[in-house]
Motif scaffolding. Structure first.
Motif, PDB file in Angstrom:
ATOM      1  N   SER A 178       0.744  -0.866  -0.057  1.00  0.00           N
ATOM      2  CA  SER A 178       0.264  -0.136  -0.311  1.00  0.00           C
ATOM      3  C   SER A 178       1.146   1.322   0.015  1.00  0.00           C
ATOM      4  O   SER A 178       0.627   2.106  -0.434  1.00  0.00           O
ATOM      5  N   LEU A 179       1.562   1.301   1.046  1.00  0.00           N
ATOM      6  CA  LEU A 179       2.722   2.695   0.709  1.00  0.00           C
ATOM      7  C   LEU A 179       3.624   3.098  -0.272  1.00  0.00           C
ATOM      8  O   LEU A 179       3.027   4.434  -0.501  1.00  0.00           O
ATOM      9  N   ASP A 180       3.651   2.486  -1.636  1.00  0.00           N
ATOM     10  CA  ASP A 180       3.691   2.697  -2.952  1.00  0.00           C
ATOM     11  C   ASP A 180       2.893   3.142  -3.141  1.00  0.00           C
ATOM     12  O   ASP A 180       2.860   4.214  -4.198  1.00  0.00           O
ATOM     13  N   ILE A 181       2.096   2.264  -3.734  1.00  0.00           N
ATOM     14  CA  ILE A 181       0.737   2.981  -4.614  1.00  0.00           C
ATOM     15  C   ILE A 181      -0.103   3.798  -3.815  1.00  0.00           C
ATOM     16  O   ILE A 181      -0.799   5.156  -4.850  1.00  0.00           O
ATOM     17  N   ILE A 182      -0.228   4.160  -2.746  1.00  0.00           N
ATOM     18  CA  ILE A 182      -0.535   5.629  -2.251  1.00  0.00           C
ATOM     19  C   ILE A 182       0.038   6.700  -2.196  1.00  0.00           C
ATOM     20  O   ILE A 182      -0.984   8.117  -2.940  1.00  0.00           O
ATOM     21  N   GLU A 183       1.299   6.714  -2.319  1.00  0.00           N
ATOM     22  CA  GLU A 183       2.796   8.120  -2.256  1.00  0.00           C
ATOM     23  C   GLU A 183       2.564   8.430  -3.958  1.00  0.00           C
ATOM     24  O   GLU A 183       2.360   9.703  -4.721  1.00  0.00           O
ATOM     25  N   GLU A 184       1.908   6.833  -5.539  1.00  0.00           N
ATOM     26  CA  GLU A 184       1.621   7.594  -6.566  1.00  0.00           C
ATOM     27  C   GLU A 184       0.682   7.900  -6.746  1.00  0.00           C
ATOM     28  O   GLU A 184       1.147   8.689  -7.934  1.00  0.00           O
ATOM     29  N   ASP A 185      -0.274   7.185  -5.786  1.00  0.00           N
ATOM     30  CA  ASP A 185      -1.568   8.077  -6.590  1.00  0.00           C
ATOM     31  C   ASP A 185      -1.262   9.739  -5.995  1.00  0.00           C
ATOM     32  O   ASP A 185      -2.765  10.633  -6.354  1.00  0.00           O
ATOM     33  N   LEU A 186      -1.189  10.010  -4.886  1.00  0.00           N
ATOM     34  CA  LEU A 186      -1.462  11.276  -4.189  1.00  0.00           C
ATOM     35  C   LEU A 186       0.258  12.048  -4.691  1.00  0.00           C
ATOM     36  O   LEU A 186       0.276  12.906  -3.697  1.00  0.00           O
ATOM     37  N   LYS A 187       0.400  10.989  -5.519  1.00  0.00           N
ATOM     38  CA  LYS A 187       1.729  12.473  -5.398  1.00  0.00           C
ATOM     39  C   LYS A 187       1.786  14.005  -6.047  1.00  0.00           C
ATOM     40  O   LYS A 187       2.969  14.905  -6.115  1.00  0.00           O
ATOM     41  N   HIS A 189      -0.030  15.818  -4.926  1.00  0.00           N
ATOM     42  CA  HIS A 189      -1.083  16.325  -3.269  1.00  0.00           C
ATOM     43  C   HIS A 189      -0.349  16.319  -2.463  1.00  0.00           C
ATOM     44  O   HIS A 189      -0.743  17.111  -1.770  1.00  0.00           O
ATOM     45  N   LYS A 190       0.883  16.436  -2.313  1.00  0.00           N
ATOM     46  CA  LYS A 190       1.621  16.048  -1.229  1.00  0.00           C
ATOM     47  C   LYS A 190       1.443  18.037  -0.161  1.00  0.00           C
ATOM     48  O   LYS A 190       1.610  17.843   1.104  1.00  0.00           O
ATOM     49  N   GLU A 191       0.989  19.349  -1.143  1.00  0.00           N
ATOM     50  CA  GLU A 191       0.773  20.497  -0.037  1.00  0.00           C
ATOM     51  C   GLU A 191       0.282  21.142  -0.210  1.00  0.00           C
ATOM     52  O   GLU A 191      -0.514  21.489   1.011  1.00  0.00           O
ATOM     53  N   ASP A 192      -1.585  20.294  -1.084  1.00  0.00           N
ATOM     54  CA  ASP A 192      -2.388  20.796  -1.036  1.00  0.00           C
ATOM     55  C   ASP A 192      -3.444  20.108  -0.160  1.00  0.00           C
ATOM     56  O   ASP A 192      -4.525  19.910  -0.146  1.00  0.00           O
ATOM     57  N   LYS A 193      -3.314  18.672  -0.017  1.00  0.00           N
ATOM     58  CA  LYS A 193      -3.904  18.063   0.380  1.00  0.00           C
ATOM     59  C   LYS A 193      -3.698  17.478   2.235  1.00  0.00           C
ATOM     60  O   LYS A 193      -2.795  16.831   2.396  1.00  0.00           O
ATOM     61  N   LYS A 194      -4.973  16.757   2.756  1.00  0.00           N
ATOM     62  CA  LYS A 194      -4.770  16.562   4.537  1.00  0.00           C
ATOM     63  C   LYS A 194      -4.537  14.923   4.141  1.00  0.00           C
ATOM     64  O   LYS A 194      -4.889  14.226   3.052  1.00  0.00           O
ATOM     65  N   LEU A 195      -3.603  14.354   4.334  1.00  0.00           N
ATOM     66  CA  LEU A 195      -3.730  12.964   4.006  1.00  0.00           C
ATOM     67  C   LEU A 195      -4.017  12.370   5.672  1.00  0.00           C
ATOM     68  O   LEU A 195      -3.043  12.336   6.950  1.00  0.00           O
ATOM     69  N   VAL A 196      -5.065  11.796   5.879  1.00  0.00           N
ATOM     70  CA  VAL A 196      -5.424  10.986   6.946  1.00  0.00           C
ATOM     71  C   VAL A 196      -5.874   9.394   6.707  1.00  0.00           C
ATOM     72  O   VAL A 196      -6.212   9.245   5.951  1.00  0.00           O
ATOM     73  N   MET A 197      -5.129   8.790   7.612  1.00  0.00           N
ATOM     74  CA  MET A 197      -4.793   7.587   7.865  1.00  0.00           C
ATOM     75  C   MET A 197      -5.725   7.171   9.233  1.00  0.00           C
ATOM     76  O   MET A 197      -5.422   7.159   9.997  1.00  0.00           O
ATOM     77  N   TYR A 198      -6.107   4.928   8.964  1.00  0.00           N
ATOM     78  CA  TYR A 198      -6.062   4.888   9.705  1.00  0.00           C
ATOM     79  C   TYR A 198      -6.396   3.554   9.293  1.00  0.00           C
ATOM     80  O   TYR A 198      -5.616   3.314   8.699  1.00  0.00           O
ATOM     81  N   CYS A 199      -6.014   2.905  11.002  1.00  0.00           N
ATOM     82  CA  CYS A 199      -5.647   1.110  10.689  1.00  0.00           C
ATOM     83  C   CYS A 199      -6.436   0.181  12.262  1.00  0.00           C
ATOM     84  O   CYS A 199      -7.541   1.475  13.383  1.00  0.00           O
ATOM     85  N   THR A 200      -5.978  -0.415  12.531  1.00  0.00           N
ATOM     86  CA  THR A 200      -6.296  -2.031  13.109  1.00  0.00           C
ATOM     87  C   THR A 200      -6.134  -0.955  14.749  1.00  0.00           C
ATOM     88  O   THR A 200      -7.227  -0.800  15.032  1.00  0.00           O
ATOM     89  N   GLY A 201      -5.371  -0.812  14.923  1.00  0.00           N
ATOM     90  CA  GLY A 201      -4.210  -0.054  16.325  1.00  0.00           C
ATOM     91  C   GLY A 201      -4.076   1.097  16.588  1.00  0.00           C
ATOM     92  O   GLY A 201      -3.615   1.426  17.251  1.00  0.00           O
ATOM     93  N   GLY A 202      -3.340   1.649  15.041  1.00  0.00           N
ATOM     94  CA  GLY A 202      -2.403   2.870  15.116  1.00  0.00           C
ATOM     95  C   GLY A 202      -0.615   2.139  14.980  1.00  0.00           C
ATOM     96  O   GLY A 202      -1.172   2.999  14.077  1.00  0.00           O
TER      97      GLY A 202
END
Length: 343
Positions: A178-187, A189-202
């Protein structure tokens, strides 16, 4: 001196039944610099074994990741021991939404290279330089913001049964994927978007937040305590619950219901269902979603071939398994071709 588990799961389950005492299912993690992991590992095992702690704990030079259960009557002693360790003092403990005395049946404390299998070889980023932690109320505000991109950092079989509304749920088998996929998809918007993430326990989000900050993302946030802590805060603070379905958990329960929505389907018949099981054929053990009707029809197996093997005498099954190695990586948790209605 005992340093390893000596009882089988069956023996431990019988002892838990006999004791008849309430147990608490807990998870926690902490990124920290641990030099002598073997000594630390042995210290934990000796102390926690005396407290009748059961669970799966990983220790590495980068920290600790623990999922466990402890008798309720021993919780204060357990917490006192955590607080006696400098980097674990007042560590946040995620208490399970749904309790099960048999969530864990063995105590396993293992030394690993990393507490999260991320596959990263880039040692230039600081895992402690994490993103902004937010609680449930602020998280709800952020994900309603049109300038926010909400990303589920879990794997496909986890998000399949439950996720936050409008979240991006990468169709991946591992955290590393997921790390590379997300970076590529959002490349862009590194400055203009808020990247908010979640998982099971953090724990996965915390490492991912440090990684994405290292990669140039300016506004990085993570849900503190993950879905488990979010659910507790939503209930305690009477907030709107924006999570639909079940939260997948890595113990014998396999899931905690967060909302009444059933968003997945049985992998064998296609009917609405969100109950994960393991194939009863020990040579397979595939993780998949199975409804009660298919469980009865298939004798808790994923395929006719596995059902045939499972119905053989135990000794014959052992002979068939002899010399063969089967890994979950082969089946990629729910992606086996024998499943007609897989995601």
């Amino acid at each position: 001196m005992q340093l390893y588990n000596t009882l089988s799961a069956k023996e431990r389950a019988a002892l838990i039944e006999e004791a008849g005492k309430e147990r608490l299912t807990i998870s926690f993690y902490k990124y920290a610099h641990i030099e002598n992991t073997s000594v630390f590992r042995n210290h934990l095992f000796i102390t926690w074994n005396d407290l009748d702690v059961l669970g799966r704990i990983y220790v590495a030079n980068e920290g600790i990741n623990a999922q466990l259960s402890v008798p309720a009557e021993n919780f204060e002693a357990f917490k006192k021991h955590l607080d006696s360790i400098s980097f674990l003092e007042n560590v946040r403990l995620n208490i399970a939404v749904e309790q099960d005395n048999k969530s864990f049946l063995k105590l396993k404390v293992k030394v690993r290279n990393k507490i999260v299998a991320d596959g990263l070889v880039d040692e230039t980023f600081d895992v402690t330089n994490k993103g902004v932690h937010v609680g449930a109320e602020k998280f709800n505000e952020l994900i309603d913001d049109p300038d926010t991109v909400l990303v589920d950092m879990r794997n496909h079989y986890e998000s399949e049964i439950g996720h936050f509304k409008n979240a991006i749920t990468p169709d991946v088998d591992t955290f590393r994927d997921s790390l590379d996929i997300i970076e590529e998809d959002l490349k862009d918007h590194k400055e203009d978007k808020k990247l908010v993430m979640y998982c099971t326990g953090g724990i996965r989000c915390e490492k991912a937040s440090a990684y994405y900050k290292h990669k140039g993302f300016k506004n990085v946030y993570q849900l503190e305590g993950g879905i488990i802590e979010y659910t507790r805060q939503v209930k305690d603070q009477e907030l709107e619950n924006k999570f639909v379905g079940k939260n997948f958990v890595f113990d014998h329960r396999r899931g905690e219901r967060i909302s009444e929505d059933v968003i997945a389907n049985c992998h064998q018949c296609g009917e609405p269902c969100d109950t994960h099981v393991n194939c009863a054929n020990e040579a397979c053990h595939l993780l998949f979603i199975q409804c009660p009707k298919c469980a009865e029809k298939m004798n808790n197996c994923c395929s006719d071939d596995c059902k045939t093997v499972h119905e053989l005498p135990f000794e014959e099954q052992k002979e068939l398994r002899k010399g063969k190695t089967v890994s979950n990586k082969i089946f990629k948790k729910g992606r086996s071709p024998v499943l007609k209605f897989k995601k």
